[in-house]
Design a protein around this motif. Structure first.
Motif, PDB file in Angstrom:
ATOM      1  N   UNK A 131       1.006  -1.292   0.076  1.00  0.00           N
ATOM      2  CA  UNK A 131      -0.040   0.244   0.030  1.00  0.00           C
ATOM      3  C   UNK A 131       0.723   1.205  -0.054  1.00  0.00           C
ATOM      4  N   UNK A 132       0.286   2.381  -0.441  1.00  0.00           N
ATOM      5  CA  UNK A 132       0.674   3.720  -0.469  1.00  0.00           C
ATOM      6  C   UNK A 132      -0.394   4.520   0.041  1.00  0.00           C
ATOM      7  N   UNK A 133       0.136   5.500   0.535  1.00  0.00           N
ATOM      8  CA  UNK A 133      -0.767   6.589   1.245  1.00  0.00           C
ATOM      9  C   UNK A 133      -1.823   6.984   0.005  1.00  0.00           C
ATOM     10  N   UNK A 134      -3.064   7.032   0.385  1.00  0.00           N
ATOM     11  CA  UNK A 134      -3.921   7.388  -0.575  1.00  0.00           C
ATOM     12  C   UNK A 134      -4.112   8.907  -0.389  1.00  0.00           C
ATOM     13  N   UNK A 135      -4.675   9.489  -1.553  1.00  0.00           N
ATOM     14  CA  UNK A 135      -5.137  10.924  -1.521  1.00  0.00           C
ATOM     15  C   UNK A 135      -6.826  10.961  -1.514  1.00  0.00           C
ATOM     16  N   UNK A 136      -7.292  11.419  -0.437  1.00  0.00           N
ATOM     17  CA  UNK A 136      -8.884  11.148  -0.230  1.00  0.00           C
ATOM     18  C   UNK A 136      -9.582  12.428  -0.356  1.00  0.00           C
ATOM     19  N   UNK A 137      -8.845  13.599   0.027  1.00  0.00           N
ATOM     20  CA  UNK A 137      -9.809  14.887   0.370  1.00  0.00           C
ATOM     21  C   UNK A 137      -9.268  15.941  -0.972  1.00  0.00           C
ATOM     22  N   UNK A 138     -10.443  16.694  -0.821  1.00  0.00           N
ATOM     23  CA  UNK A 138     -10.228  17.650  -1.876  1.00  0.00           C
ATOM     24  C   UNK A 138      -9.137  18.820  -1.424  1.00  0.00           C
ATOM     25  N   UNK A 139      -8.830  18.898  -0.179  1.00  0.00           N
ATOM     26  CA  UNK A 139      -7.946  19.871   0.294  1.00  0.00           C
ATOM     27  C   UNK A 139      -6.696  19.343   0.678  1.00  0.00           C
ATOM     28  N   UNK A 140      -6.533  18.083   0.427  1.00  0.00           N
ATOM     29  CA  UNK A 140      -5.004  17.311   0.327  1.00  0.00           C
ATOM     30  C   UNK A 140      -4.196  17.966  -0.648  1.00  0.00           C
ATOM     31  N   UNK A 141      -3.154  18.523   0.048  1.00  0.00           N
ATOM     32  CA  UNK A 141      -2.259  19.394  -0.842  1.00  0.00           C
ATOM     33  C   UNK A 141      -1.431  18.454  -2.117  1.00  0.00           C
ATOM     34  N   UNK A 142      -1.590  17.093  -1.919  1.00  0.00           N
ATOM     35  CA  UNK A 142      -0.950  16.160  -2.695  1.00  0.00           C
ATOM     36  C   UNK A 142      -1.847  15.790  -3.775  1.00  0.00           C
ATOM     37  N   UNK A 143      -3.099  16.281  -3.868  1.00  0.00           N
ATOM     38  CA  UNK A 143      -4.095  15.992  -5.039  1.00  0.00           C
ATOM     39  C   UNK A 143      -3.733  16.930  -6.353  1.00  0.00           C
ATOM     40  N   UNK A 144      -3.643  16.348  -7.109  1.00  0.00           N
ATOM     41  CA  UNK A 144      -3.111  17.132  -8.665  1.00  0.00           C
ATOM     42  C   UNK A 144      -4.565  17.705  -8.898  1.00  0.00           C
ATOM     43  N   UNK A 145      -4.342  18.907  -9.399  1.00  0.00           N
ATOM     44  CA  UNK A 145      -5.359  19.944  -9.891  1.00  0.00           C
ATOM     45  C   UNK A 145      -5.579  19.619 -11.525  1.00  0.00           C
ATOM     46  N   UNK A 339     -10.484   7.590  -5.565  1.00  0.00           N
ATOM     47  CA  UNK A 339     -11.692   7.382  -5.250  1.00  0.00           C
ATOM     48  C   UNK A 339     -12.380   6.459  -6.309  1.00  0.00           C
ATOM     49  N   UNK A 340     -13.404   5.968  -6.177  1.00  0.00           N
ATOM     50  CA  UNK A 340     -14.008   5.171  -7.343  1.00  0.00           C
ATOM     51  C   UNK A 340     -14.409   6.236  -8.282  1.00  0.00           C
ATOM     52  N   UNK A 341     -14.840   6.160  -9.679  1.00  0.00           N
ATOM     53  CA  UNK A 341     -14.707   7.046 -10.586  1.00  0.00           C
ATOM     54  C   UNK A 341     -16.209   7.675 -10.505  1.00  0.00           C
ATOM     55  N   UNK A 342     -15.989   8.972 -10.362  1.00  0.00           N
ATOM     56  CA  UNK A 342     -17.476   9.691 -10.241  1.00  0.00           C
ATOM     57  C   UNK A 342     -18.022   9.781 -11.646  1.00  0.00           C
ATOM     58  N   UNK A 343     -19.551   9.938 -11.720  1.00  0.00           N
ATOM     59  CA  UNK A 343     -20.062   9.974 -13.096  1.00  0.00           C
ATOM     60  C   UNK A 343     -21.236  10.585 -12.835  1.00  0.00           C
ATOM     61  N   UNK A 344     -22.060  11.084 -13.769  1.00  0.00           N
ATOM     62  CA  UNK A 344     -23.468  11.623 -13.889  1.00  0.00           C
ATOM     63  C   UNK A 344     -24.256  10.888 -12.878  1.00  0.00           C
ATOM     64  N   UNK A 345     -25.154  11.751 -12.186  1.00  0.00           N
ATOM     65  CA  UNK A 345     -26.134  11.278 -11.299  1.00  0.00           C
ATOM     66  C   UNK A 345     -27.245  12.175 -11.606  1.00  0.00           C
ATOM     67  N   UNK A 346     -28.462  12.115 -11.256  1.00  0.00           N
ATOM     68  CA  UNK A 346     -29.747  12.838 -11.958  1.00  0.00           C
ATOM     69  C   UNK A 346     -29.568  14.299 -11.634  1.00  0.00           C
ATOM     70  N   UNK A 347     -29.659  15.210 -12.745  1.00  0.00           N
ATOM     71  CA  UNK A 347     -29.410  16.582 -12.554  1.00  0.00           C
ATOM     72  C   UNK A 347     -27.901  16.720 -12.385  1.00  0.00           C
ATOM     73  N   UNK A 348     -27.078  16.242 -13.304  1.00  0.00           N
ATOM     74  CA  UNK A 348     -25.577  16.337 -12.958  1.00  0.00           C
ATOM     75  C   UNK A 348     -24.916  17.815 -13.251  1.00  0.00           C
ATOM     76  N   UNK A 349     -24.252  18.213 -12.119  1.00  0.00           N
ATOM     77  CA  UNK A 349     -23.557  19.423 -12.414  1.00  0.00           C
ATOM     78  C   UNK A 349     -24.730  20.653 -11.891  1.00  0.00           C
ATOM     79  N   UNK A 350     -25.717  20.749 -12.726  1.00  0.00           N
ATOM     80  CA  UNK A 350     -26.751  21.796 -12.159  1.00  0.00           C
ATOM     81  C   UNK A 350     -27.441  21.569 -10.974  1.00  0.00           C
TER      82      UNK A 350
END
Length: 735
Positions: A131-145, A339-350
């Protein structure tokens, strides 16, 4: 001259044509499919969120009763990544590497004689990880933008100048959580090979895309693959992509030489078929003291998987088109997480974007001392703010007016925490919303036989939205038949090609294709009698006739005409067929901005002053969805979406623990509304037929959900005086 009136088929609240089959349990869902000699597959999933597989021991599983094969990255055949669709990329192919990028990733599949044997053996596969350290949070500085996945930040006007001209500036941050689609029907794939020909039964919202993806993965021609999805037990966007389990079912079937059925479990549905991504949004709105908006700056960040780009759904576009503000900037960003892949869910984005925008407008209304409805009307966009073109249709003003009247809005005491009833705090809130326009090319084919019966078909699916019913009605109307004389064929890639059942675009896309096919079929009948001296229709075109009661009659003399049966009998034809296609127009061609549906929500909530328990007491939805083909099924769509909106507001949140494991991946732990959470829902339709397609429709599948959460949040503030800017609105946030 006698005029034969055309029977009214459209608009009426017709019962679902597929209702009897579904009620009797005879509608063939993918999970109902069986083949002689069919075997079953079960998945082995990663127990870490990031790292590598360094060893897999399959000996115990291979020795288990009934096991035919254990497939892992060590022995899986090499397959290709499916080709991109016009809308998004397909996921990376499964079992092609040892790298782990999210908890629950498939690391193996076991095939056995029974589902019980496959499931038991899957538990016996021993996997060793590094295992390696997972990046799980939007505010994790390791998260690639991923900056601006849409190619360029969207600007209009001079935003800084707009803020400088403002008397009041509102600035707020809003948070929405991960949510999971959770259709009732577990996703299932049945795959059967016959040489190099493959038949797949799949819970998909886009059969043509599934066929293309499997053809690309296994390097076989699309003509050798047939995908069947005549009935799907719900999707809410989860069935728009070709997920790894579908590819694995086909892979397993090829390896064992027998048909294979693979049905996901409920926990696997949480990690294997996408989810609505969380968002963190910042909104700055500038306004003059009279409520006129001078500037909007809307920023959003949302997660994306480490190595799967999927579709980037704009959360902030709602601010660009919602109001007549001259200066707007929209910035969407993504950050890569394990994380598992996000996708569309009813009313996506809007759905997420409107939560922030409509709550911010409510906060601005209080800041300015202007009624929330009045503030929206003062900034009403009479034309499309970005395109500068008149809308193809828009009755949002009527939505506000009718909704306020039905709800009794003008009796509201605007002071927060000022209204009580039977010891509970009463809050009234509202939101005005839209959903983006979507229509895609589509094909259909229509036939009429000697019995005067029509068969209309397309590869499109019906995921429970009522497509079978409204397309039967539309076909009957265009061909001059009764609905019981029309048979609708859907969900089969051997039929004419169709776009995804998503984006609230199917009714316009398929409806326009059926409109064209019906017109072409009528012309084919007229072509057949073009030189027929015995026909009163000789030499006419489709524009010269009307189809009524199974016959074509002249417009200049409705007493003269003949039936489809008479024409086919006289010309010794068993049936006549015609194709039809629809391609959405471009705004510049029509001089119109394509409009999706609009709606206004008015909500009353009751909040216990001691326990802060929230209950939705009543909810009025007024919707502009263009021409309504079936008021019964359209209302059902709005009701269903509204229930989903109540869940979004008060209950739904997919919780990930510090290891990357989803902690509430069952219906016992993931909360969704039940009957006690849902009041009687008042639904009203307003507006005129839309001008951007020949049928005049706009979708209703998603507008039912969009705007419910901010209306409830605004009502909760009015009841309690406490503003909650994150969903769901749980009682702990009010304490």
């Amino acid at each position: 001259m006698t005029t034969v009136e055309r029977p009214r088929v459209l608009g009426a609240g017709t019962d679902r044509v597929d209702g009897p089959q579904k009620a009797a349990g005879s509608a063939p869902y993918p999970s109902d499919v069986s083949y002689p000699g069919m075997v079953h597959a079960a998945l082995v999933r990663s127990s870490i969120a990031a790292g590598r597989v360094v060893g897999i021991n399959t000996s115990r599983a291979e020795a288990a009763p009934g096991v035919l094969a254990v497939i892992t990255p060590d022995n899986a055949p090499r397959i290709e990544r499916a080709p991109d669709t016009p809308i998004w990329r397909q996921p990376p192919p499964p079992l092609q590497r040892h790298t782990i990028v999210h908890h629950g990733q498939y690391v193996g599949v076991v095939v056995a004689d029974t589902v019980e044997e496959a499931t038991a053996a899957a538990r016996l596969v021993d996997v060793a990880y590094e295992p390696t350290d997972a990046v799980l949070s939007l505010d994790d500085p390791r998260a690639i933008t991923v900056d601006d996945p849409f190619g360029s930040n969207r600007h209009r006007g001079d935003v800084m100048g707009g803020f400088a001209a403002a008397d009041v500036i509102f600035d707020g941050e809003y948070v929405t959580p991960d949510e999971t689609n959770n259709p009732m029907g577990l996703f299932c794939t049945v795959a059967a090979w016959d040489g190099d020909r493959l038949t797949v039964h799949d819970a998909t919202q886009w059969p043509d895309s599934t066929r293309a993806a499997l053809a690309g993965a296994f390097c076989v021609p699309e003509t050798g693959i047939r995908v069947l999805a005549p009935y799907v037990g719900g999707g809410f966007g989860a069935g728009l992509r070709v997920w790894p389990h579908t590819v694995l079912a086909a892979m397993a079937a090829r390896m064992v030489g027998r048909p294979v059925k693979l049905t996901l479990t409920r926990p696997q549905m949480f990690t294997g078929v996408g989810h609505r991504p969380a968002t963190v949004q910042r909104l700055r709105i500038g306004a003059r003291n009279d409520g006129t908006l001078t500037a909007i700056e809307h920023e959003s960040v949302q997660p994306v998987a480490v190595d799967d780009d999927n579709i980037a759904e704009s959360v902030t576009t709602v601010s660009a088109v919602g109001y007549a503000c001259p200066n707007v900037v929209n910035i969407d960003r993504q950050r890569r997480l394990n994380i598992p892949v996000p996708t569309s869910m009813r009313g996506p984005g809007d759905a997420q974007g409107h939560f922030a925008l409509e709550c911010a407008m409510d906060e601005l209304a209080y800041q300015l001392g202007i009624d929330p409805v009045e503030l929206r009307l003062r900034n009403y966009a009479e034309e499309h703010p970005q395109l500068g073109l008149p809308w193809s249709s828009k009755a949002l003003r009527e939505c506000y007016e009718v909704g306020a009247e039905r709800f009794g809005w003008w009796d509201r005491n605007p002071t927060p925490r000022s209204m009580r009833r039977d010891g509970v705090l009463v809050g009234w809130g509202m939101a005005g919303v839209s959903f983006f326009w979507f229509q895609a090319p589509c094909d259909a084919r229509a036939s009429i036989d000697r019995e005067g019966r029509a068969f209309v078909r397309s590869a499109a699916t019906d995921i429970g939205t009522g497509t079978y019913t409204v397309m039967t009605q539309l076909s009957a109307d265009r061909l001059g038949l009764r609905p019981d004389q029309v048979r609708m064929g859907l969900g089969d890639t051997d039929l004419p090609s169709a776009p995804p059942q998503g984006g609230s675009g199917m009714t316009a896309s398929l409806g326009s294709a059926i409109h064209a096919a019906s017109r072409n079929l009528i012309q084919a009948f007229l072509d057949l009698v073009a030189d027929d001296v015995a026909s009163p229709l000789r030499g006419l075109t489709a524009a010269d006739v009307t189809a009524v009661d199974g016959r074509l009659q002249r417009n200049d003399d409705p007493t003269r005409g003949e039936s489809y049966r008479e024409i086919l009998d006289r010309h010794d034809r068993a049936e006549l067929s015609a194709n039809g296609s629809s391609v959405p127009a471009k705004p510049e061609e029509l001089g119109l901005a394509p409009a999706g549906p609009f709606a206004a929500r008015f909500v009353e909530v009751h909040v216990d002053p001691d326990l802060d328990r929230i209950k939705v007491a009543r909810l009025v939805s007024v919707v502009d969805a263009g021409r309504i083909l079936n008021r019964k099924t359209a209302r059902s769509q709005i009701v269903g979406g509204t229930v989903g909106g109540i869940g979004m507001a008060l209950l739904e949140e997919t919780v990930t623990d510090p290891t990357g494991r989803i902690a509430n991946a069952t219906f016992g732990d993931y909360l969704i509304p039940v009957n006690a959470d849902v009041p009687d829902l008042d639904v009203v339709f307003v507006g005129e037929p839309d001008r951007f397609n020949p049928v005049g429709v706009k979708g209703v599948g998603e507008i039912g959900l969009v705007g419910v959460a901010p209306a409830i949040a605004n009502a909760v503030f009015h009841a309690t005086g406490r503003r909650v800017r994150s969903l769901p609105l749980t009682l702990d946030k009010l304490l």
